[in-house]
Motif scaffolding. Sequence first.
Motif, PDB file in Angstrom:
ATOM      1  N   PRO A 240       6.214   8.881   0.154  1.00 14.72           N
ATOM      2  CA  PRO A 240       4.773   9.104   0.233  1.00 14.72           C
ATOM      3  C   PRO A 240       4.256   8.972   1.667  1.00 14.72           C
ATOM      4  O   PRO A 240       4.961   8.485   2.557  1.00 14.72           O
ATOM      5  N   TYR A 241       3.013   9.385   1.863  1.00  7.89           N
ATOM      6  CA  TYR A 241       2.415   9.329   3.193  1.00  7.89           C
ATOM      7  C   TYR A 241       2.341   7.887   3.694  1.00  7.89           C
ATOM      8  O   TYR A 241       2.669   7.609   4.845  1.00  7.89           O
ATOM      9  N   LEU A 242       1.912   6.969   2.858  1.00  8.07           N
ATOM     10  CA  LEU A 242       2.040   5.537   3.132  1.00  8.07           C
ATOM     11  C   LEU A 242       3.048   4.991   2.137  1.00  8.07           C
ATOM     12  O   LEU A 242       2.854   5.113   0.928  1.00  8.07           O
ATOM     13  N   TYR A 243       4.140   4.388   2.625  1.00  8.26           N
ATOM     14  CA  TYR A 243       5.269   4.100   1.748  1.00  8.26           C
ATOM     15  C   TYR A 243       5.497   2.614   1.486  1.00  8.26           C
ATOM     16  O   TYR A 243       6.397   2.258   0.730  1.00  8.26           O
TER      17      TYR A 243
ATOM     18  N   ARG B 205       0.835  -1.203   0.000  1.00  9.57           N
ATOM     19  CA  ARG B 205       0.000   0.000   0.000  1.00  9.57           C
ATOM     20  C   ARG B 205       0.872   1.256   0.000  1.00  9.57           C
ATOM     21  O   ARG B 205       1.588   1.529   0.959  1.00  9.57           O
ATOM     22  N   VAL B 206       0.791   2.019  -1.082  1.00  9.41           N
ATOM     23  CA  VAL B 206       1.498   3.294  -1.208  1.00  9.41           C
ATOM     24  C   VAL B 206       0.465   4.365  -1.544  1.00  9.41           C
ATOM     25  O   VAL B 206      -0.296   4.224  -2.504  1.00  9.41           O
ATOM     26  N   GLU B 207       0.418   5.440  -0.749  1.00  8.16           N
ATOM     27  CA  GLU B 207      -0.539   6.520  -0.970  1.00  8.16           C
ATOM     28  C   GLU B 207       0.096   7.857  -0.596  1.00  8.16           C
ATOM     29  O   GLU B 207       0.845   7.951   0.370  1.00  8.16           O
ATOM     30  N   GLY B 208      -0.225   8.877  -1.376  1.00  3.18           N
ATOM     31  CA  GLY B 208       0.202  10.229  -1.040  1.00  3.18           C
ATOM     32  C   GLY B 208       1.381  10.715  -1.864  1.00  3.18           C
ATOM     33  O   GLY B 208       2.184   9.932  -2.367  1.00  3.18           O
ATOM     34  N   ASN B 209       1.468  12.027  -1.994  1.00  2.00           N
ATOM     35  CA  ASN B 209       2.561  12.653  -2.745  1.00  2.00           C
ATOM     36  C   ASN B 209       3.853  12.654  -1.939  1.00  2.00           C
ATOM     37  O   ASN B 209       3.848  12.490  -0.710  1.00  2.00           O
ATOM     38  N   LEU B 210       4.961  12.840  -2.615  1.00  2.00           N
ATOM     39  CA  LEU B 210       6.238  13.014  -1.942  1.00  2.00           C
ATOM     40  C   LEU B 210       6.276  14.365  -1.243  1.00  2.00           C
ATOM     41  O   LEU B 210       5.607  15.314  -1.655  1.00  2.00           O
TER      42      LEU B 210
ATOM     43  N   VAL C 205       2.841   8.051  -6.772  1.00  4.67           N
ATOM     44  CA  VAL C 205       2.715   6.683  -6.260  1.00  4.67           C
ATOM     45  C   VAL C 205       3.423   5.667  -7.146  1.00  4.67           C
ATOM     46  O   VAL C 205       4.236   4.858  -6.669  1.00  4.67           O
ATOM     47  N   GLU C 206       3.128   5.664  -8.420  1.00  4.55           N
ATOM     48  CA  GLU C 206       3.670   4.625  -9.297  1.00  4.55           C
ATOM     49  C   GLU C 206       5.179   4.758  -9.464  1.00  4.55           C
ATOM     50  O   GLU C 206       5.910   3.756  -9.470  1.00  4.55           O
ATOM     51  N   SER C 207       5.670   5.969  -9.599  1.00  7.72           N
ATOM     52  CA  SER C 207       7.117   6.142  -9.744  1.00  7.72           C
ATOM     53  C   SER C 207       7.844   5.736  -8.461  1.00  7.72           C
ATOM     54  O   SER C 207       8.935   5.156  -8.516  1.00  7.72           O
ATOM     55  N   PHE C 208       7.233   6.015  -7.306  1.00 11.89           N
ATOM     56  CA  PHE C 208       7.856   5.610  -6.048  1.00 11.89           C
ATOM     57  C   PHE C 208       7.858   4.084  -5.915  1.00 11.89           C
ATOM     58  O   PHE C 208       8.859   3.505  -5.470  1.00 11.89           O
ATOM     59  N   LYS C 209       6.782   3.449  -6.287  1.00  9.05           N
ATOM     60  CA  LYS C 209       6.740   1.982  -6.228  1.00  9.05           C
ATOM     61  C   LYS C 209       7.851   1.379  -7.079  1.00  9.05           C
ATOM     62  O   LYS C 209       8.535   0.439  -6.655  1.00  9.05           O
TER      63      LYS C 209
ATOM     64  N   VAL D 264     -13.025  15.985  -3.325  1.00  9.55           N
ATOM     65  CA  VAL D 264     -11.885  15.068  -3.434  1.00  9.55           C
ATOM     66  C   VAL D 264     -11.367  15.038  -4.868  1.00  9.55           C
ATOM     67  O   VAL D 264     -10.165  14.873  -5.101  1.00  9.55           O
ATOM     68  N   SER D 265     -12.255  15.201  -5.823  1.00 13.01           N
ATOM     69  CA  SER D 265     -11.847  15.175  -7.230  1.00 13.01           C
ATOM     70  C   SER D 265     -10.810  16.246  -7.564  1.00 13.01           C
ATOM     71  O   SER D 265     -10.056  16.104  -8.533  1.00 13.01           O
ATOM     72  N   ASP D 266     -10.737  17.289  -6.749  1.00 22.54           N
ATOM     73  CA  ASP D 266      -9.765  18.357  -7.004  1.00 22.54           C
ATOM     74  C   ASP D 266      -8.363  18.028  -6.494  1.00 22.54           C
ATOM     75  O   ASP D 266      -7.411  18.737  -6.834  1.00 22.54           O
ATOM     76  N   ILE D 267      -8.232  16.991  -5.660  1.00 26.88           N
ATOM     77  CA  ILE D 267      -6.915  16.676  -5.096  1.00 26.88           C
ATOM     78  C   ILE D 267      -6.424  15.273  -5.420  1.00 26.88           C
ATOM     79  O   ILE D 267      -5.246  14.974  -5.247  1.00 26.88           O
ATOM     80  N   ILE D 268      -7.299  14.419  -5.897  1.00 28.25           N
ATOM     81  CA  ILE D 268      -6.945  13.001  -6.000  1.00 28.25           C
ATOM     82  C   ILE D 268      -5.757  12.776  -6.938  1.00 28.25           C
ATOM     83  O   ILE D 268      -4.861  11.963  -6.642  1.00 28.25           O
ATOM     84  N   ASP D 269      -5.718  13.497  -8.051  1.00 25.86           N
ATOM     85  CA  ASP D 269      -4.596  13.322  -8.979  1.00 25.86           C
ATOM     86  C   ASP D 269      -3.293  13.803  -8.354  1.00 25.86           C
ATOM     87  O   ASP D 269      -2.245  13.163  -8.518  1.00 25.86           O
ATOM     88  N   TYR D 270      -3.351  14.928  -7.668  1.00 28.10           N
ATOM     89  CA  TYR D 270      -2.128  15.445  -7.035  1.00 28.10           C
ATOM     90  C   TYR D 270      -1.665  14.518  -5.917  1.00 28.10           C
ATOM     91  O   TYR D 270      -0.471  14.251  -5.783  1.00 28.10           O
ATOM     92  N   TRP D 271      -2.598  14.043  -5.111  1.00 33.65           N
ATOM     93  CA  TRP D 271      -2.265  13.153  -3.991  1.00 33.65           C
ATOM     94  C   TRP D 271      -1.596  11.873  -4.488  1.00 33.65           C
ATOM     95  O   TRP D 271      -0.695  11.335  -3.840  1.00 33.65           O
ATOM     96  N   ASN D 272      -2.003  11.403  -5.645  1.00 36.02           N
ATOM     97  CA  ASN D 272      -1.503  10.123  -6.147  1.00 36.02           C
ATOM     98  C   ASN D 272      -0.421  10.254  -7.219  1.00 36.02           C
ATOM     99  O   ASN D 272       0.038   9.244  -7.760  1.00 36.02           O
ATOM    100  N   LYS D 273       0.021  11.471  -7.493  1.00 32.87           N
ATOM    101  CA  LYS D 273       0.888  11.688  -8.654  1.00 32.87           C
ATOM    102  C   LYS D 273       2.235  10.983  -8.573  1.00 32.87           C
ATOM    103  O   LYS D 273       2.845  10.669  -9.600  1.00 32.87           O
TER     104      LYS D 273
END
Length: 410
Positions: A187-190, A167-172, A396-400, A385-394
Amino acid sequence: MRKTILALFLGVAALAATAGVKPGVEVLRDNGFKQLAGKKVGLITNPTGVDNDLKSTIDILHDAPNVELVALFAPEHGVRGDVHAGDEFENTVDPATGVQVYSIYGKTKKPTPEMLKGIDALVYDIQDIGCRSFTFVSTLGMALEACAENDIELVVLDRPNPIGGNRVEGNLVEDGFYSFVSQFPIPYLYGMTPGETARYLNGEGLVAGGKKAKLTVVPMEGWTRDMTFDETGMPWILPSPHIPQPVTSYYYPATGILGELYFVSIGVGYTLPFQLICADWIDAEKFSANMNALNLPGVKCRPIHIKPFYSTGKGENLQGIQFYIDDIPESSITLLQFYAMQVLAEMYPDKRIFDVATDKSRFDMFDKVCGTDQIRLRFSKNYKVSDIIDYWNKDVESFKAKSSKYYLYK
């Protein structure tokens, strides 16, 4: 879970027998302490540093043959758990072993050269919860930095990530928002264990100006990335007074960011820390119905009425919702609080937190926990939430992709 409950009735011996995962300290002991043989050792730990028989890592290393435990380093709550959350404390001596205890929660958060004098290896053994704002990951990084700067080996005795390793969630964290609750660009959850996190921070040159420490990780045996803590069979020692059970590790990131505003009760001060969102102006039945109408995957809410014993809303009759989270990988934990803020803004337009807050100083801590001010600024425009979801998750995939190189477990 059934085995864990049964063990509570059968005693500690039964608990150890049912544990399917060996923490790093047990692996170290089983191999004859070979990673520490002949060394003078310092230990960063707290009450969570135990084996499956509940024996403290302090006592294990103090009793170990050919290992000399010469110093203890106390993070938040102290090495024996005798310090309240957030309280600073001075250097002392551990009464059980007579070993010097250095405080690294206060003005000094990183072991100093004077503290490390004469130490060959610094050992880290703390149960974390996989969330960036929980200060032990910052303590781990600061220990790594101190070791890199002083040419001392860091030995991490690994433990599970209680919400699993996927589980990885949140921006750097972004420039201008680093703090002890967001110490490193993760990320917030790493989604990593303490040992993997140390490998990542060290390997990516994220501490000590890029200087790398000599790092040894003693891995667990029997842990896999899809395991929650209950599935390990290990005993849970609360890493903080407000994380009393393994499941609380899920709720901390679900409401803890909102809790920084002190606008509503999130259950801290009641018997369900981080599992609630309550206030004296909320209609519990309507709030619960509106949250459930969102059909968020893996999440249900029920109405609840509480009277907190301390903290936000102390002694007041509050009402709101209690969250129930199922472990569904595709569900987002961290966005739950923002969905709740969205629903409350729709229900009570005159209570929109960022519009009506009288103590705007809390916005600074909110931003530090988020690792950016963009989440607050974007969300407060429309409370969607729709205004932040992309930024919050931007990120995630690169960090994984980047962090997976440092995984120790499948």
